[in-house]
Enzyme design. Sequence first.
Site, mmCIF file in Angstrom:
data_model
loop_
_atom_site.group_PDB
_atom_site.id
_atom_site.type_symbol
_atom_site.label_atom_id
_atom_site.label_comp_id
_atom_site.label_asym_id
_atom_site.label_seq_id
_atom_site.Cartn_x
_atom_site.Cartn_y
_atom_site.Cartn_z
ATOM 1 N N PHE A 193 -6.909 -14.508 9.347
ATOM 2 C CA PHE A 193 -7.392 -15.462 10.592
ATOM 3 C C PHE A 193 -6.127 -15.142 11.609
ATOM 4 C CE2 PHE A 193 -6.582 -18.741 13.386
ATOM 5 C CZ PHE A 193 -7.841 -19.329 14.108
ATOM 6 N N GLU A 194 -6.521 -14.741 12.667
ATOM 7 C CA GLU A 194 -5.588 -14.534 13.745
ATOM 8 C C GLU A 194 -6.523 -14.602 15.090
ATOM 9 O OE1 GLU A 194 -3.139 -11.024 12.975
ATOM 10 O OE2 GLU A 194 -4.855 -9.683 13.546
ATOM 11 N N ILE A 195 -5.857 -14.993 16.264
ATOM 12 C CA ILE A 195 -6.486 -15.038 17.471
ATOM 13 C C ILE A 195 -5.328 -14.532 18.315
ATOM 14 C CG2 ILE A 195 -7.436 -16.281 19.273
ATOM 15 C CD1 ILE A 195 -8.655 -18.515 17.446
#
Length: 383
Positions: free
Chosen positions: A282-284
Amino acid sequence: MVLKLTTTTRYILLVIFITLGLHSILSFTHEDYGNATSLRNIANQLSWGQTVNADTVGPNDALKYPDSLLTRRANACLLMLARNSDVNDAVKSVRRLEDRFNRKFGYPWVFLNEEPFSDEFKMRVSNVISGEVIFGQVPQEHWHQPDWIDEEKAKAGRDKLVQDHVIYGGSVSYRNMCRFNSGFFYRHPILQQFKWYWRVEPDVHFHCDIDFDPFLYMERHNKTYAFTITMYEYHATIPTLWDTVKDFVKENPQYVAQDNALGYLSDDGGKSYNLCHFWSNFEIADMDFWRGEAYTKFFDYLDRTGGFYYERWGDAPVHSIAVALFQNKDQIHFFDEIGYEHNPYVHCPSGQAAYTQGKCACDRQRSFDYDGYSCMRQWDRIQ
């Protein structure tokens, strides 16, 4: 007092009501009607036709402004790297994020694969997506082990990790993926049109409604990178990574941010690496950071050592070290409001307000945030 309306007025109001929705009428009173002097004023009282600048809306305002009133989107996409064999798990992840977030915001999805996507994959995934879908293939030179890698040395490294029972220790394809995610995905021709991405893995869960736009939140607050879970890396997979990082920094001190997050990465002022990293499934993040001079030189420096293949350097520590050193610490953001699970680890919002507002379904007792293997305490200490 009973409000009396003519047949014509009732008809006009009914048409407006059906066309523009129910949400605003709940706050419209008989007194408001009496104070209004025209149907246009009535519509204004009802907030029908109102638009809201998305730059004013943040995580704590999600209920104040309905999603349909937001006036713009970021230049962003939802990104998944998957194989055709991942189709069942890919559909699960897509459906979950569409239901919790994207059916309201309509961001395009981009799917990348080392091989051409099958018709079945494209059909099944497209069927559960509300908007645009783009499928692409990873260029061969961005995926496979480079010819200049000493295969005998690489095999010896793999065999040692297999002997030590390290997960994916013997896998070349896993190393290909880590190197691709570290230094090449943001160079893909399809992604050149986008600035922001939200990385989504097959078979992940989103446990809460996301009624705000994380991309716009990061734009407004000058954020570069966002995470939900942080943990320790296996030292056996990166034994020489930190020494390589220190060599790069010694040669390129100009790239180190003044108010960096070294205190998250190291317990002794940078002499050693404490193995903390943001879990990158998960990364933005802002792809312009990866495309920038500092990260480009950093990745190329790491890549030339062969550590992605001689050891098993992951994209999570590579991304985490770079953003922690080359950006100010306040440009990294923890999205507590986003309930997320990649088995076996779960992040569940800690506060009751966020949990209730997000209609979260996760068990807060299972939240990994302060588990013994979590690095959340290291993150907290630099805030």
